[in-house]
Design an enzyme around this catalytic site. Structure first.
Site, PDB file in Angstrom:
ATOM      1  N   TYR A 141       0.426  -8.374  -9.160  1.00  0.00           N
ATOM      2  CA  TYR A 141      -0.301  -7.523 -10.111  1.00  0.00           C
ATOM      3  C   TYR A 141       0.314  -7.585 -11.519  1.00  0.00           C
ATOM      4  O   TYR A 141      -0.339  -7.249 -12.495  1.00  0.00           O
ATOM      5  CB  TYR A 141      -0.323  -6.057  -9.647  1.00  0.00           C
ATOM      6  CG  TYR A 141      -1.179  -5.797  -8.417  1.00  0.00           C
ATOM      7  CD1 TYR A 141      -1.898  -6.817  -7.812  1.00  0.00           C
ATOM      8  CD2 TYR A 141      -1.272  -4.526  -7.865  1.00  0.00           C
ATOM      9  CE1 TYR A 141      -2.666  -6.584  -6.689  1.00  0.00           C
ATOM     10  CE2 TYR A 141      -2.046  -4.290  -6.744  1.00  0.00           C
ATOM     11  CZ  TYR A 141      -2.736  -5.321  -6.155  1.00  0.00           C
ATOM     12  OH  TYR A 141      -3.506  -5.084  -5.040  1.00  0.00           O
ATOM     13  N   LYS A 191       3.621 -12.752   3.983  1.00  0.00           N
ATOM     14  CA  LYS A 191       2.919 -13.923   4.519  1.00  0.00           C
ATOM     15  C   LYS A 191       3.874 -15.120   4.434  1.00  0.00           C
ATOM     16  O   LYS A 191       3.615 -16.102   3.706  1.00  0.00           O
ATOM     17  CB  LYS A 191       1.646 -14.197   3.708  1.00  0.00           C
ATOM     18  CG  LYS A 191       0.522 -13.226   3.962  1.00  0.00           C
ATOM     19  CD  LYS A 191      -0.220 -13.478   5.268  1.00  0.00           C
ATOM     20  CE  LYS A 191      -1.077 -14.700   5.206  1.00  0.00           C
ATOM     21  NZ  LYS A 191      -1.754 -14.977   6.499  1.00  0.00           N
ATOM     22  N   ASP A 223      -1.765 -10.188   7.653  1.00  0.00           N
ATOM     23  CA  ASP A 223      -3.069 -10.132   8.332  1.00  0.00           C
ATOM     24  C   ASP A 223      -2.929  -9.539   9.728  1.00  0.00           C
ATOM     25  O   ASP A 223      -3.770  -8.753  10.176  1.00  0.00           O
ATOM     26  CB  ASP A 223      -3.728 -11.526   8.377  1.00  0.00           C
ATOM     27  CG  ASP A 223      -2.774 -12.632   8.796  1.00  0.00           C
ATOM     28  OD1 ASP A 223      -1.547 -12.404   8.804  1.00  0.00           O
ATOM     29  OD2 ASP A 223      -3.248 -13.743   9.111  1.00  0.00           O
ATOM     30  N   ASP A 247      -0.723  -2.408  -1.056  1.00  0.00           N
ATOM     31  CA  ASP A 247      -1.932  -1.740  -1.551  1.00  0.00           C
ATOM     32  C   ASP A 247      -2.985  -1.681  -0.449  1.00  0.00           C
ATOM     33  O   ASP A 247      -3.550  -0.631  -0.124  1.00  0.00           O
ATOM     34  CB  ASP A 247      -2.446  -2.553  -2.758  1.00  0.00           C
ATOM     35  CG  ASP A 247      -3.537  -1.841  -3.520  1.00  0.00           C
ATOM     36  OD1 ASP A 247      -3.885  -0.711  -3.151  1.00  0.00           O
ATOM     37  OD2 ASP A 247      -4.049  -2.430  -4.491  1.00  0.00           O
ATOM     38  N   ASP A 251      -4.024   1.681   2.251  1.00  0.00           N
ATOM     39  CA  ASP A 251      -5.381   2.227   2.326  1.00  0.00           C
ATOM     40  C   ASP A 251      -5.906   2.195   3.761  1.00  0.00           C
ATOM     41  O   ASP A 251      -6.594   3.119   4.195  1.00  0.00           O
ATOM     42  CB  ASP A 251      -6.339   1.447   1.403  1.00  0.00           C
ATOM     43  CG  ASP A 251      -6.449   2.116   0.043  1.00  0.00           C
ATOM     44  OD1 ASP A 251      -5.543   2.911  -0.297  1.00  0.00           O
ATOM     45  OD2 ASP A 251      -7.426   1.861  -0.682  1.00  0.00           O
TER      46      ASP A 251
END
Ligand code: NAD
Length: 358
Positions: A141, A191, A223, A247, A251
């Protein structure tokens, strides 16, 4: 020594939920003679309307001097078309960046009485109690270079995912220490099968594990974690991850509980000063109706007392009062299964009454 608390209600229901949290805070200050100094200021769209900026300089100055910031929420459709620098969200991003709030702590826990609000089957979700530690000021980000390149025969865009060793160590330290205070389990998520930055992240976190022999460290691919959070969330205690994966995963974890109005968060810097806010936004659809659930904001106040204001006993009192509130069957509109529910302002009064009655 006087502790400084800055309240930034922001927009929409941010105004209503911070006013409920302030009522609880005012009660605690009176009842326990706390040496707290409170300042209230505008941010977001509200500040833009009054001062032409979502994060006026004097607010940033005050924030830098404060021990804890209680932040409501910012945003609303009336400001969606403003230029990037004027958008309400800049208040949030600016404060995170300027105060170096690198550690975002998002607990996701289920009140078993509210299990029916979860989209997941009760037996899977029962007793859910996870803490997600997300790195907040680095990663893709913020990584440079970044650009959208249109003046090319094949237009393209790119971002940079980058973490240096210090950034990984400081967020992992928060996560290891959080696991020590909870159930001693830490899952580091990245990852590493496809990203160099993740391989590096994994090697640093693994190296740090020797300093925390009481914490059981595991590694998981992002994942898979997304899937595991839905299939078997109770396998987790603390999850640590970078900005992007954190992030998304936080959620998912919040959604498991089925009640966005219940979940607090803390964003801390290295001197344990922090910004405390609910996980939800400004909810323009219900703003001004006195029906928003203020519990996430009141629970955020509890986190501020715990992490930045050194009042752990009072934090426990608020958390216990929220548990009793739910156990005694009190509900706000978003979590009620009948036509009966409490207004935003009534919740604070009830929480204070429960604290008073011990
Ligand atoms: P939202 O969280 O504001 O609302 C999503 C849904 O949840 C809405 O139906 C809303 O009524 C409900 N809801 C949210 N909080 C609630 C509460 N405390 N009690 C009862 N119901 C509640 O998300 P959104 O609708 O995607 O975004 C609305 C605005 O908020 C946008 O401008 C967005 O940019 C902004 N936003 C701000 C923050 C922040 O300030 N941290 C976070 C997310 C979104």
């Amino acid at each position: 020594m006087t502790k400084k608390i800055l309240i930034l209600p922001g927009d929409g229901i941010g105004q209503e939920v911070t006013s409920s949290a302030k009522e609880v805070l005012d009660f605690l200050i009176d009842e326990y003679q706390l040496n707290f100094e409170i300042t209230n200021m505008d941010v977001g769209g509200t500040a833009y309307e009054k001062f032409g900026s979502p994060l006026p300089d004097n607010v940033l100055e005050e924030a830098k001097k404060s021990d804890a910031i209680l932040f409501g929420a910012v945003g609303g459709p009336q400001w969606d078309d403003l230029g990037w620098d004027y958008r309400p969200e800049q208040a949030l991003l600016g404060l995170r960046k300027e105060l170096e709030l690198f550690a975002n702590l998002r607990p996701a826990f289920l009140f078993n009485e509210l299990a029916s609000a979860s989209p997941i089957k009760n037996h899977i979700i029962e007793n859910l109690d996870i803490l997600i530690v997300r790195e907040l000021t680095g990663g893709v980000y913020f990584g440079e270079p970044r650009a959208i390149v249109l003046d090319d025969p094949t237009p393209y865009a790119f971002n940079t995912m980058i973490y240096n060793e210090d950034e990984i160590r400081r967020i992992a330290k928060v996560a290891f220490e959080s696991a020590q205070k909870r159930n001693g389990k830490l899952c580091s998520v990245e990852k590493a099968n496809v990203l160099e930055v993740s391989k590096f992240w994994r090697s640093i976190v693994s190296d740090m594990a020797k300093d925390y022999p009481d914490v059981e460290l595991t590694h998981q691919l992002a994942d898979n974690t997304a899937m595991q959070l839905v299939l078997n969330p109770n396998q987790f205690d603390v999850i640590v991850s970078g900005n992007l994966f954190g992030d998304i995963l936080s959620d998912i974890a919040a959604t498991l509980t089925g009640s966005i109005g219940m979940l607090p968060s803390a964003s801390l810097n290295s001197s344990s000063r922090g910004m405390y806010e609910p996980c939800h936004g400004s909810a323009p659809d219900i703003a001004g109706q006195n029906i928003a659930n203020p519990i996430a904001m009141i629970a955020s106040l509890a986190m501020a007392l715990r992490f930045s204001l050194n009042e752990i006993g009072l934090a426990d009192k608020i958390d216990n009062a929220i548990k009793q509130f739910i156990a005694q069957g009190f509900r706000t509109k978003d979590i009620s299964t009948t036509d009966e529910y409490m207004s935003t302002s009534e919740v604070a009064t009830k929480i204070i009454e429960i604290i008073k009655n011990g």
